[in-house]
Design an enzyme around this catalytic site. Sequence first.
Site, PDB file in Angstrom:
ATOM      1  N   GLU A  50       0.835  -1.201   0.000  1.00  0.00           N
ATOM      2  CA  GLU A  50       0.000   0.000   0.000  1.00  0.00           C
ATOM      3  C   GLU A  50       0.873   1.255   0.000  1.00  0.00           C
ATOM      4  O   GLU A  50       0.545   2.240  -0.678  1.00  0.00           O
ATOM      5  CB  GLU A  50      -0.930  -0.005   1.214  1.00  0.00           C
ATOM      6  N   GLU A  61      -3.762  -9.490   3.313  1.00  0.00           N
ATOM      7  CA  GLU A  61      -4.556  -9.181   4.498  1.00  0.00           C
ATOM      8  C   GLU A  61      -5.695 -10.158   4.746  1.00  0.00           C
ATOM      9  O   GLU A  61      -6.050 -10.453   5.897  1.00  0.00           O
ATOM     10  CB  GLU A  61      -5.107  -7.750   4.392  1.00  0.00           C
TER      11      GLU A  61
END
Length: 266
Positions: free
Chosen positions: A123, A143
């Site tokens: 990210e 995730e």
Amino acid sequence: MPDPEPRRRTSGLVVESREHVRLLTLDRPERRNALSTALQEDLVEEFLDAGESPDVRAVVLTGTGPAFSAGLDLKEIRELDARGERFRSPMHRTTRSFLEVVTECPKPTIAALNGATVAGGFELALACDIRLAAPGIPMGLPEAKIGMGANFGSVLLPKLVPRGLALELLFTGDPMTSDEAVRHGLVNRVVPAPELLDAALDLARRIAANAPVSVRRMKETVVKTADMPLWQALRLEVGPDPYTSEDRAEGIAARLEQRAPRWKGR
């Protein structure tokens, strides 16, 4: 004047100034450059400072060791859980998200991905404007495999690659390699590992050699008009106006006089 000596912050972030380029290095190789709370806070401060400094025209972000970043510091999070402390979701914290700050930096940002770039590290790379990567490194958002949410990646990744591919990466949590990522435009180019940082710095210097007013206008225009209709985007007029700037007159004069321009940033 020579560049000042590098500064090492206690979080493990190393800060260097190389002419008009700010180099930020994640230096926690023993933790795969995991993004601790302290490191996130220092990234916020340093990106804000780079954005405000008139001497900085581009930012390069890289890491040391086998990873660019493995994401949030899971050991730190587990310790908080063990103490019974509340874990807040990304948009419900008392401080600004470091990913938002990187995205909003008014100066061009380049990620030099030296190793594994996953989870919050991926990210962070997505938050930068341009990405160069070493060959064969894993990149992705695992995730879903550990019950986290990839909030930033879930929003930004579908804007950068086809929706189906973004959803496959998010739902499975499986990584792709940098060699695959370059084919989808997630990475600008793959560079041999020994040459990676030099390539990123060279690119940053070439950007920094251009008119700061023009570069800032271009970045703000690209970012802020991304989801707007063409007719509306053309009339938005965001950022500084290069057409009426001193640098525009200087740039034309320098080109006609066959000399290097002397930019004032105004």
